[in-house]
Design a protein around this motif. Structure first.
Motif, short mmCIF file in Angstrom:
data_model
loop_
_atom_site.label_atom_id
_atom_site.label_comp_id
_atom_site.label_asym_id
_atom_site.label_seq_id
_atom_site.Cartn_x
_atom_site.Cartn_y
_atom_site.Cartn_z
N ALA A 1 0.66 -1.42 0.26
CA ALA A 1 -0.15 -0.07 -0.13
C ALA A 1 1.29 0.90 0.15
CB ALA A 1 -1.37 -0.29 0.96
N LEU A 2 2.34 1.41 0.24
CA LEU A 2 3.21 2.32 1.19
C LEU A 2 3.77 2.35 -0.71
CD1 LEU A 2 4.55 4.55 1.93
CD2 LEU A 2 6.01 2.93 2.78
N ASN A 3 4.36 0.79 -1.31
CA ASN A 3 4.41 1.90 -2.25
C ASN A 3 3.42 1.43 -3.47
OD1 ASN A 3 7.07 0.62 -1.93
ND2 ASN A 3 6.98 -1.31 -1.91
N HIS A 4 2.44 1.99 -3.64
CA HIS A 4 1.57 2.73 -4.33
C HIS A 4 1.29 4.10 -4.06
CE1 HIS A 4 -1.95 2.33 -7.07
NE2 HIS A 4 -2.83 3.23 -6.32
N GLN A 5 1.76 3.84 -2.86
CA GLN A 5 1.38 5.33 -3.28
C GLN A 5 3.09 6.44 -3.46
OE1 GLN A 5 -0.06 5.77 1.38
NE2 GLN A 5 -0.79 8.12 0.70
N LEU A 6 3.91 5.99 -2.85
CA LEU A 6 5.15 6.17 -3.37
C LEU A 6 5.19 6.18 -4.60
CD1 LEU A 6 7.41 4.00 -1.14
CD2 LEU A 6 6.81 6.32 -0.50
N SER A 7 4.52 5.33 -5.22
CA SER A 7 5.03 5.25 -7.42
C SER A 7 3.93 6.02 -7.60
CB SER A 7 4.54 4.56 -7.51
OG SER A 7 4.10 3.41 -8.99
N GLY A 8 2.81 6.69 -7.15
CA GLY A 8 1.95 7.45 -7.67
C GLY A 8 3.05 8.03 -7.74
N ALA A 9 3.25 9.49 -6.11
CA ALA A 9 4.11 10.76 -5.75
C ALA A 9 5.22 10.74 -6.57
CB ALA A 9 4.25 10.50 -4.80
N GLY A 10 5.83 9.43 -7.52
CA GLY A 10 6.60 9.63 -8.13
C GLY A 10 7.79 9.18 -7.36
N ILE A 11 8.01 9.05 -6.29
CA ILE A 11 9.14 8.56 -5.12
C ILE A 11 9.74 6.91 -5.72
CG2 ILE A 11 10.32 8.19 -2.86
CD1 ILE A 11 7.78 10.73 -2.16
N ALA A 12 11.16 6.64 -5.67
CA ALA A 12 11.26 5.02 -5.91
C ALA A 12 10.62 4.18 -4.39
CB ALA A 12 12.64 4.82 -5.74
N VAL A 13 9.71 2.90 -5.43
CA VAL A 13 9.84 2.05 -3.71
C VAL A 13 9.99 1.57 -3.11
CG1 VAL A 13 7.49 1.69 -5.63
CG2 VAL A 13 9.23 0.19 -5.68
N ILE A 14 9.95 0.89 -1.58
CA ILE A 14 10.69 0.09 -0.90
C ILE A 14 10.51 -1.40 -1.64
CG2 ILE A 14 10.65 -0.79 1.05
CD1 ILE A 14 9.72 1.90 2.45
N GLU A 15 12.09 -1.40 -1.98
CA GLU A 15 12.50 -3.11 -1.94
C GLU A 15 12.80 -3.62 -1.18
OE1 GLU A 15 14.81 -3.91 -5.33
OE2 GLU A 15 13.84 -2.15 -6.15
N LEU A 16 11.73 -4.96 -0.56
CA LEU A 16 12.44 -5.30 0.95
C LEU A 16 13.86 -6.29 0.93
CD1 LEU A 16 11.20 -5.58 3.46
CD2 LEU A 16 9.97 -8.43 3.26
N LYS A 17 14.63 -6.15 1.81
CA LYS A 17 15.50 -7.07 1.30
C LYS A 17 16.05 -7.01 3.14
CE LYS A 17 17.23 -3.34 -1.96
NZ LYS A 17 18.00 -2.43 -2.19
N ALA A 18 16.72 -8.39 2.85
CA ALA A 18 17.67 -8.21 4.05
C ALA A 18 18.96 -7.47 4.61
CB ALA A 18 18.19 -9.85 4.76
N GLU A 19 19.12 -7.27 6.09
CA GLU A 19 19.91 -6.09 6.01
C GLU A 19 20.95 -7.46 7.82
OE1 GLU A 19 21.09 -1.90 7.80
OE2 GLU A 19 19.74 -2.09 6.34
N PRO A 20 21.98 -7.47 7.49
CA PRO A 20 22.59 -7.85 7.91
C PRO A 20 23.44 -7.61 9.16
CG PRO A 20 24.32 -7.51 6.24
CD PRO A 20 23.03 -7.26 6.35
N GLU A 21 23.22 -7.98 10.72
CA GLU A 21 23.27 -7.04 11.55
C GLU A 21 24.35 -7.47 11.84
OE1 GLU A 21 22.33 -7.99 16.39
OE2 GLU A 21 22.44 -10.00 15.10
N PRO A 22 24.93 -5.86 12.24
CA PRO A 22 26.05 -5.16 12.45
C PRO A 22 26.84 -5.65 13.48
CG PRO A 22 24.16 -3.33 12.91
CD PRO A 22 23.49 -4.82 12.89
N ALA A 23 28.42 -5.59 13.07
CA ALA A 23 28.67 -6.27 13.55
C ALA A 23 29.26 -5.55 15.35
CB ALA A 23 30.42 -6.51 13.07
N SER A 24 29.25 -6.91 15.98
CA SER A 24 29.65 -5.93 17.81
C SER A 24 30.99 -5.74 17.51
CB SER A 24 29.02 -7.35 18.56
OG SER A 24 30.19 -7.97 18.61
#
Length: 170
Positions: free
Chosen positions: A141-164
């Protein structure tokens, strides 16, 4: 040929039950870890979007951020009041603790451990259902709004946990 340690008095059925529960807990921990990585990736993208979105799109970004915060401990911990909602980090801790307790001895799981398993399975199912709803309903739903506003959509990507810090020193 593998021979059972003669000091272990637990029947093979009890050891089988221990193994099956530990295997199940590992599966749940892996799914939780993967969800946490996706949440981190989504959270960073939402943070970047919140700086450039305005109007109704900014409101939608804020609403999604609030939902993501409800399942991620990093935001739940930063709120001024204690959160009673189950988070991915909370469940991960419970899963790991139960795994350690059940695997600490060559015995069948106790009644208390089986009760704890039922609780952590219920909590895990709850938080994972909330995460699935965010991915399947709120994010599109948010991506639909972003697209309509000409803003790049969110692509779900896993992000590793930062090293301690301790991992960086080695």
């Amino acid at each position: 040929n593998v021979v059972m340690d003669p000091r272990v008095k637990t029947p093979s059925a009890g050891l089988r039950q221990q193994y099956e529960i530990e295997s199940h807990l590992v599966t749940l921990m892996n799914a939780n870890f993967d969800a946490q990585a996706e949440v981190r990736g989504l959270d960073h993208q939402i943070e970047a979007l919140s700086k450039k979105a305005s109007g109704p799109v900014a409101d939608a970004v804020a609403a999604l951020r609030k939902k993501v915060s409800s399942i991620s401990a990093s935001h739940a911990e930063s709120t001024s009041h204690a959160s009673t909602e189950i988070t991915l980090i909370h469940v991960a801790g419970d899963l790991g603790g139960l795994y350690g307790a059940i695997g600490s001895a060559d015995t069948a799981p106790t009644a208390l451990q089986n009760a704890a398993l039922a609780t952590v399975e219920r909590e895990n199912a709850e938080v994972m259902a909330r995460w699935k709803a965010i991915k399947s309903t709120d994010l599109p739903a948010l991506n639909h709004q972003l697209s309509g506003a000409g803003i790049a959509v969110i692509e779900l990507k896993a992000e590793p946990e930062p090293a301690s810090e301790s991992e960086n020193e080695e």
